[in-house]
Design a protein around this motif. Structure first.
Motif, PDB file in Angstrom:
ATOM      1  N   UNK A 126       0.898  -1.242  -0.017  1.00  0.00           N
ATOM      2  CA  UNK A 126      -0.104  -0.076  -0.102  1.00  0.00           C
ATOM      3  C   UNK A 126       0.875   1.398  -0.114  1.00  0.00           C
ATOM      4  N   UNK A 127       1.811   1.353   0.739  1.00  0.00           N
ATOM      5  CA  UNK A 127       2.824   2.517   1.004  1.00  0.00           C
ATOM      6  C   UNK A 127       3.448   2.704  -0.168  1.00  0.00           C
ATOM      7  N   UNK A 128       3.954   1.505  -0.873  1.00  0.00           N
ATOM      8  CA  UNK A 128       4.802   1.691  -2.305  1.00  0.00           C
ATOM      9  C   UNK A 128       3.934   2.274  -3.311  1.00  0.00           C
ATOM     10  N   UNK A 129       2.763   1.730  -3.343  1.00  0.00           N
ATOM     11  CA  UNK A 129       1.868   2.263  -4.284  1.00  0.00           C
ATOM     12  C   UNK A 129       1.435   3.733  -4.228  1.00  0.00           C
ATOM     13  N   UNK A 130       0.901   3.989  -3.237  1.00  0.00           N
ATOM     14  CA  UNK A 130       0.645   5.429  -2.832  1.00  0.00           C
ATOM     15  C   UNK A 130       1.730   6.370  -3.015  1.00  0.00           C
ATOM     16  N   UNK A 131       3.139   5.917  -2.835  1.00  0.00           N
ATOM     17  CA  UNK A 131       4.420   6.827  -3.095  1.00  0.00           C
ATOM     18  C   UNK A 131       4.590   6.708  -4.690  1.00  0.00           C
ATOM     19  N   UNK A 132       4.365   5.402  -5.348  1.00  0.00           N
ATOM     20  CA  UNK A 132       4.579   5.498  -6.752  1.00  0.00           C
ATOM     21  C   UNK A 132       3.886   6.394  -7.577  1.00  0.00           C
ATOM     22  N   UNK A 133       2.384   6.541  -7.025  1.00  0.00           N
ATOM     23  CA  UNK A 133       1.471   7.389  -7.852  1.00  0.00           C
ATOM     24  C   UNK A 133       1.541   8.719  -7.246  1.00  0.00           C
ATOM     25  N   UNK A 134       2.256   8.834  -6.120  1.00  0.00           N
ATOM     26  CA  UNK A 134       2.351  10.298  -5.353  1.00  0.00           C
ATOM     27  C   UNK A 134       0.738  10.744  -5.313  1.00  0.00           C
ATOM     28  N   UNK A 135       0.057  10.021  -4.687  1.00  0.00           N
ATOM     29  CA  UNK A 135      -1.582  10.406  -4.382  1.00  0.00           C
ATOM     30  C   UNK A 135      -2.230   9.188  -3.899  1.00  0.00           C
ATOM     31  N   UNK A 136      -3.737   9.288  -4.068  1.00  0.00           N
ATOM     32  CA  UNK A 136      -4.441   8.383  -3.691  1.00  0.00           C
ATOM     33  C   UNK A 136      -4.815   7.508  -4.804  1.00  0.00           C
ATOM     34  N   UNK A 137      -4.757   6.244  -4.453  1.00  0.00           N
ATOM     35  CA  UNK A 137      -4.975   5.105  -5.649  1.00  0.00           C
ATOM     36  C   UNK A 137      -6.203   4.295  -5.323  1.00  0.00           C
ATOM     37  N   UNK A 138      -7.007   4.328  -6.359  1.00  0.00           N
ATOM     38  CA  UNK A 138      -8.147   3.253  -6.326  1.00  0.00           C
ATOM     39  C   UNK A 138      -7.647   1.836  -6.788  1.00  0.00           C
ATOM     40  N   UNK A 139      -7.814   0.776  -6.182  1.00  0.00           N
ATOM     41  CA  UNK A 139      -7.160  -0.364  -6.544  1.00  0.00           C
ATOM     42  C   UNK A 139      -8.532  -1.311  -6.850  1.00  0.00           C
TER      43      UNK A 139
END
Lengths: 458, 458
Positions: free
Chosen positions: B335-348
Motif C-alpha cells: 500500500x505504502x509503495x503504491x501510494x508513493x509510486x503514484x504520489x497520491x490516492x490510488x483506487x485499486x
C-alpha cells in the motif's frame, strides 16, 4: 438524473432529452400506448412516463409489472391533464430488473401491520417514503442546529462497564460461547472475557457527555441507545436513537431556551424541506398535522412548576384515573390536559426530588430538583433535562441515598473538583420526535428495523 | 459570549464590555496584576484576561490555579505585545469552581499514554481540543455531503439476529443473569431471552442499507459498529464508527466518483472550518499534514486494477517482507509503495474473488470481483467498496460456496427478485479518516473513550 433534480427545474427542462432510472410504482398499459407511474426514491413526487408503439420493445415494456426497475430516455414535455406539470415521452426504455406478479407491495392501501411484516420492502411505499425521509431530514436539522451554534458532536461510548443507571436495564455483552462458559468459584469468570470484566451496552451517554462539556462548553451526542424493558407498547423499543446535549455555564432557564429554539428550528427545517411529505402525512396519517407544526414554530412555550401544574390538575373538573399529587409523577392523562389547557408546549419545572435522578441539582427548598420535562400537544413528554448537581458534597450525599456505586463513576464526581461549574443538559428520544413530526402512532413505524420484545427480525 | 463569537468579531469589539465564562489554562500572577490564559472550549484560540489591583477580590483571583472555572466581565482592548489582537481588561472576575494544585492537567507537554489514563480530562488539552473538534466537524462534513446530494440517512439496526458475517466476530447480547441461565436439552435456552433467540450487536449495516437503497436510490448510514477482534494494535478498536453509503443504479466507476468527491469535500470542509486545529496538528503531530490535505483536494485519484498493481510491485526493486502475488491481498508495505509510486490516492479495482466478500459482483472473467479499495498516502486503506452481485443465481451460488446461511438473509436475496438493479456501496471507517485528517497515530487517541481488548475504562 435524480428525480429531485428534475422536479427542481421542472418546466425549464421542457424540450430536453434526459435519462432516468428507477422503479415502476404503477402501470396503465393500453393496447397502443402506456403510462408508467415512475419513482427513483429521491423525490416524493413521481414522474409519469408515456410510451407508445414507436418503442422497438413495446411488447416487452407493455407487459411490465409494478416493482420493475428500468432506465428510460426521452423528452420532457408539458403534461396534459395529469397531476404533474411535466412528463417524460420515452424514446427508449430498458428493463434493468423484472418483478413478478407475487410482489407483495401492490399499489393499494396496505395496513401498517402488513407492511411491518415486509420491513425490507416497506420503504418503497408512500407512507414509509414520507416517514423515513422526514427521519433523515430531521436528523440533519438536529446536526445543523447544534453545529451552527458551536456545539461539538461527541461519540460517547456504547460499550460500558459503568452500570450506575442500573445494570438490570442494560443488555450484557460477551464474546463467550454460552454453552462453554469459564467458571471460577461457581461463577462465570469475566476476567477471561474480552474486556476482562462484565460489559454492557449503554442506555445513555450523558455522564460521558458531561466530561466533554467541561472541555468544549457545548456538546451533543446523537446515537443509538438500548433498554431491556420487556414492554410491548406503541412507544417502547429496545433500540432507539437519542440526542443528549450538555452545556457548561447554563442554568435551567438557559436550558429551556435551547430546547425551545432547537425544536422550533427542527420543525421549521422539516416543514421547509419535506413539504410534500408533511402534506401526505397530514392527509393520510394525522389530520391537522401541518397546522400543529406551524403553530409550534410561532408559539411561546409555557414555563410552569410541577407544583403549579398539580394545582391546576386538582382544580380541574375531571375524573382522573390517577389522582394528581404534589409528590408524584405526571400521568399521560395529566400531560394531555396540561398541553390542552395551555394550548401549546409546556415546560414543567422543579420536580419532587424523589422521583428524579441522582445527578439532578437540588433546589434551595431541599425538596425539588432543577429538572424540566417538555410536554407537547399530541405526543406527551418530548424532552427531559435538568441542571446537574455541581456541589460535590451534595452529589455524594445523593449518590449514597440512592445507592449509586461511587467507585464506578469517581471520574464523574471529580468533574466537581477540577473547575466545576453550573451546567445543564437534556435528552430527547429521536423516535418520539419523528412520531410528533409525522403523526405516526407506533414507534415500530418510525424505525427502519424495530427491535421490540420477542421481535428482532431481519 | 462564546469565545468563538468573540474571535469572529475580534477588533470590532474593541471598547465593548462583555462577559465570558470558561477555564484558566495558564496563569501568570504578579504582585500588582496578572494574566490569565483563558479558554471556554468553543474556539481553539484562547483569550488573554488582564487584571490588576482594582479588582475588589484581587487577592483571591491572584491565587487561582490552572483548571479553575470563572466568569469575567470587562472591556475588550487592543492587545499590546501579545499573540492575539485583542484581550480582556477585567473589571469583575467571579470564581465559579476552584481547582486544586493536584489537577493532573498542568500546562506542559504530557504524553498521549498519560492523557489516555485521564480520558475524562484529556479533551481539555490542546491536542484533544484539536482532535475532537476535527472529529465533530468531519462528521458534519459527511452529513452535509450526503444530504446535499439527496442521500437519505438510514439508522440501520445495531441489534441483529442475522449472523451472516460470522457470529464469532460479533458480540452476543443477553438479558440473562449469567449465573442463572435457563437450560434446555443441556444448552442455554435463548427462547427465554428478550428476543426469543440469540442476538448480536452488528459489525455492518450494509445488508440493511441495501434494502433502503432499493427504495430511496441513494442512502448512507453513519453509526457505531462492533468487532470482537482480540487485537492490540494502533489501528484496531472493538467499537468504532462507520459510514456505509449504498447507491442504486451505480456501477464501480460511479462508486469511485462518489468516494473521490466525498473525500475531497470532507477534507476541504475541515481545512476551511478547522484551520487553527490543522495548523496545530501540522506543527505538533504530523509535519506536512496541511500540505498533504491541500494536495489531496486538488489531485486526481489514480484508478488501477489489482492485477496491474501486482505487476508494478513485482517489477519494483524492493525486498518485500510479503511477496506480491496476483491471487493475494495487498500488504501494508505494498500500500505504502503504491501510494508513493503514484504520489497520491490510488483506487485499486478488480480483486481476486477468493479474498473478497460473498456479496461482491463477479466480473465477466469469472475470477475477479468488481471491488475497489481506496489507498491514501500515509494512512493506507481508507475505504472499501464494491458493486453488489445483482444476479440472483450467481449470488446464491456464491453464498453456497462460501457457506453463507441463506435462510437468515432470504430478504437480502429477494432484493434481486423484486426490481433488482445494478448497485454499489462502500464502507469508510470514521476513525481511520480522523487519523488521516489529524496525523494522530493511535486509534485510541481519536475516540473519546476507546474500547480495546482488556480496556473498557470509564
Amino acid at each position: 438524473m435524480d428525480l429531485v433534480q428534475l422536479f427542481d427545474k421542472e418546466e425549464k427542462l421542457i424540450g430536453n432529452t434526459i435519462t432516468v432510472e428507477g422503479w415502476i410504482r404503477n402501470h396503465r398499459n393500453q393496447k397502443e400506448f402506456g403510462f408508467i407511474d415512475f419513482s427513483d426514491g429521491t423525490s416524493f413526487q413521481h414522474l409519469q412516463i408515456v410510451y407508445d408503439k414507436d418503442l422497438y420493445n413495446f411488447e416487452e415494456i407493455n407487459k411490465l409489472l409494478v416493482g420493475c426497475a428500468l432506465r428510460a430516455t426521452g423528452e420532457i414535455v408539458k403534461s396534459i391533464g395529469g397531476k404533474q406539470n411535466i412528463e417524460l415521452k420515452a424514446s427508449i426504455i430498458e428493463v434493468l430488473g423484472e418483478c413478478p406478479a407475487d410482489y407483495p407491495l401492490q399499489p393499494k392501501r396496505h395496513t401498517n401491520e402488513f407492511l411491518r411484516s415486509i420491513a425490507y420492502l416497506r420503504p418503497r411505499s408512500n407512507i414509509f417514503q414520507a416517514v423515513f425521509r422526514i427521519r433523515s431530514v430531521a436528523a440533519q436539522a438536529i446536526h445543523e442546529y447544534f453545529q451552527s451554534n458551536n456545539y461539538v458532536y461527541v461519540h460517547t461510548p456504547l460499550i460500558t462497564t459503568t452500570d450506575c443507571e442500573g445494570s438490570d436495564q442494560m443488555f450484557k455483552i460477551t464474546t463467550f460461547d454460552f454453552n462453554d462458559l469459564p467458571i471460577k468459584d461457581k461463577k462465570v469468570d469475566f476476567s477471561k472475557d474480552l474486556f476482562g470484566k462484565m460489559a454492557y451496552i449503554t442506555g445513555s451517554g450523558q455522564l460521558h457527555g458531561e466530561t466533554f462539556a467541561m472541555a468544549f462548553k457545548k456538546i451533543y451526542t446523537f446515537g443509538p441507545t438500548f433498554r431491556t424493558e420487556n414492554s410491548n407498547t406503541k412507544t417502547h423499543a429496545n433500540e432507539f436513537w437519542m440526542i443528549e446535549p450538555e452545556i457548561a455555564f447554563c442554568d435551567l432557564d438557559g436550558l429551556m431556551n435551547v430546547e425551545e429554539e432547537m425544536l422550533k428550528f427542527v420543525v421549521k427545517y422539516v416543514l421547509d424541506k419535506c413539504s410534500k411529505e408533511i402534506d401526505f402525512c397530514n392527509q393520510f396519517i394525522e389530520k391537522g398535522l401541518r397546522d400543529k407544526l406551524e403553530k409550534l414554530v410561532n408559539s411561546d412555550f409555557t414555563r410552569i412548576s410541577h407544583h403549579d401544574v398539580v394545582d391546576i390538575l386538582k382544580k380541574a373538573k375531571v375524573k382522573w384515573e390517577f389522582e394528581p399529587d404534589y409528590g408524584e409523577d405526571i400521568a399521560k392523562e395529566h400531560e394531555k390536559y396540561i398541553t390542552e389547557y395551555f394550548n401549546g408546549p409546556v415546560f414543567i419545572t422543579d420536580w419532587p426530588k424523589d422521583i428524579k435522578a441522582w445527578y439532578m441539582k437540588i433546589n434551595p427548598d431541599g425538596k425539588t430538583v432543577a429538572a424540566v420535562d417538555l410536554e407537547v400537544p399530541g405526543a406527551g413528554e418530548l424532552m427531559g433535562g435538568s441542571q446537574r448537581e455541581d456541589n460535590m458534597d451534595v452529589l455524594l450525599k445523593r449518590m449514597e441515598e440512592m445507592d449509586v456505586n461511587k467507585e464506578a463513576v469517581d471520574w464523574y464526581v471529580n468533574l466537581r473538583k477540577y473547575g466545576g461549574c453550573y451546567h445543564s443538559g437534556f435528552g430527547m428520544g429521536f423516535e418520539r420526535l419523528i412520531i410528533y413530526l409525522t403523526g405516526v402512532e407506533n414507534i415500530r413505524d418510525v424505525i427502519p428495523y424495530p427491535r421490540t420484545p420477542g421481535s428482532c427480525e431481519y
